[in-house]
Scaffold this active site. Structure first.
Site, short mmCIF file in Angstrom:
data_model
loop_
_atom_site.label_atom_id
_atom_site.label_comp_id
_atom_site.label_asym_id
_atom_site.label_seq_id
_atom_site.Cartn_x
_atom_site.Cartn_y
_atom_site.Cartn_z
N LYS A 17 -3.09 -11.29 -9.00
CA LYS A 17 -4.45 -11.57 -8.53
C LYS A 17 -5.52 -10.64 -9.08
O LYS A 17 -5.23 -9.50 -9.47
CB LYS A 17 -4.48 -11.57 -7.01
CG LYS A 17 -4.48 -10.22 -6.38
CD LYS A 17 -4.96 -10.32 -4.92
CE LYS A 17 -5.16 -8.91 -4.39
NZ LYS A 17 -5.92 -8.79 -3.18
N LYS A 20 -9.91 -5.20 -7.18
CA LYS A 20 -10.69 -4.02 -7.57
C LYS A 20 -9.80 -2.88 -8.02
O LYS A 20 -10.16 -2.09 -8.87
CB LYS A 20 -11.49 -3.51 -6.36
CG LYS A 20 -12.62 -4.41 -5.98
CD LYS A 20 -13.25 -3.95 -4.68
CE LYS A 20 -12.81 -4.86 -3.56
NZ LYS A 20 -13.81 -5.27 -2.62
N LYS A 29 0.83 -1.22 0.00
CA LYS A 29 0.00 0.00 0.00
C LYS A 29 0.86 1.26 0.00
O LYS A 29 0.56 2.22 -0.72
CB LYS A 29 -0.94 0.01 1.21
CG LYS A 29 -2.21 -0.77 0.97
CD LYS A 29 -3.25 0.06 0.23
CE LYS A 29 -4.27 -0.74 -0.55
NZ LYS A 29 -5.02 -1.70 0.23
#
Ligand code: TYM
Length: 331
Positions: free
Chosen positions: A194, A197, A111
């Site tokens: 993966k 979103k 992140k």
């Protein structure tokens, strides 16, 4: 009977990764166990959605949960911020969580690389909030995808540390759960890892996607010029298509295309058409239900209210007991 809990961040519509990683396993357990499934709206603030999106996303995700088969009469379905006791447990757990272990967490490192301009404290303490979600209901089984494995390990550490510090056996150890033996990681269509979103719109297939959108996304997926040697190893983007086919299509369909690949006779166009069709067949009834439920505000309101009440009963009891263990006493 075990206590089972899982949740999803309301940062967009649900995709096939969410479905096969968390939801489908949970749906199978909800009638046999004491089950909680929630919408992690506090967590979504770590990436700062705006206020309009926040409510709409929560509403949509609730409709999607119900359309996927979560049963409000069997499981407790609730919104994280409707159980503010979670925030208190999070605060208490943070007192025994160390900077080093939080900084080493893979999702934190990822992140801070992705949102350099917004490295907030919520990102750092994301795993303690997640531990609070799980421990507040004393859940022992947590249906999640592979990407959540480390968070579960951290939850076990926080639970054990709490027990150790306060000389108690209050919290049991929760484990990441899947009916198959391994946790799953559904690949994204861009062949880069993966399905997610935030990985770009063509990476994920959302349950709400219309058939033509699904076809376009699948047909656009990257392929190569085809194998040149029999039984050749597949490059990542090709493996992705086979992995998706393994989940979405019948074993016969999969082995038909495996044989074609191994014989160097594969036509990727045919394979993708078949894969798109199988995804559409699977998602269409869910999509129709999502639309129906999302337009029924009264029903969603009722489900959220019942869920909040049930969650409160269990969550408030835990926080009261935790306060006593730590030594907070009223005069
Ligand atoms: P989130 O919102 O990123 O994802 C929700 C669930 O979907 C799974 N998932 C996948 N599984 C397999 N393949 C994929 N490509 C894939 N993408 C997503 C995730 O593993 C997850 O199970 N931290 C959580 C939300 C959360 C939570 C909790 C979960 C907050 N508190 C307590 C369980 C228990 C998250 O960000 O999930």
């Amino acid at each position: 009977m075990e206590t089972v809990l899982s949740g999803i961040r309301p940062t967009g519509n649900l995709h096939l990764g969410n479905y096969f990683g968390a939801l489908s396993n949970f749906v199978k357990m909800q009638h046999e166990h004491n089950c909680y499934f929630f919408i992690a709206d506090y967590h979504s603030l770590t990436t700062h959605p705006n206020p309009e999106n926040l409510h709409n996303n929560v509403k949509m995700v609730l409709a999607e949960y119900l359309a996927c088969g979560l049963d409000p009469n069997a499981a407790t379905i609730y919104i994280q911020s409707d159980l503010p006791e979670t925030a208190e447990l999070y605060l208490l757990l943070n007192m025994n969580a160390y900077l080093g272990e939080l900084e080493r967490c893979t999702s934190f490192k990822e992140k801070i690389r992705k949102q350099v301009e917004n490295v907030n404290a919520g990102l750092l303490t994301y795993p303690t909030l997640m531990a609070a979600d799980i421990l507040i209901h004393k859940a022992t089984k947590v249906p999640v995808g592979k990407d959540q494995e480390q968070h579960l390990e951290m939850t076990r550490n926080f639970a054990n540390r709490f027990n150790h510090i306060y000389k108690t056996e209050y919290f049991a150890e929760p484990v990441a759960f899947n009916f198959g033996k391994d946790l799953v990681k559904i690949p994204g269509l861009d062949g880069s890892g993966k399905m997610g979103k935030s990985e770009g719109t063509n990476n994920a297939i959302f349950l709400i996607d219309e058939p033509d959108v699904i076809s376009k996304k699948v047909m656009r997926a990257k392929t190569d010029t085809g194998p040149t040697q029999q039984n050749q190893q597949k490059p990542e983007e090709i493996q992705t298509l086979f992995d998706l086919m393994k989940i979405m299509s019948t074993p016969n369909t999969l082995s038909y295309f495996e044989d074609k690949y191994n014989a160097c006779e594969i036509r990727y166009g045919d394979m993708k058409k078949q894969l798109a069709q199988d995804i559409i067949t699977f998602t269409s009834p869910i999509r129709e239900k999502i639309k129906e439920i999302a337009s029924d505000n009264a029903y969603l309101k009722k489900v959220a209210k019942i869920g909040a009440e049930k969650a409160k009963e269990s969550g408030a009891k835990t926080v009261k007991e935790v306060r006593e263990i730590i030594g907070f006493k009223s005069f």
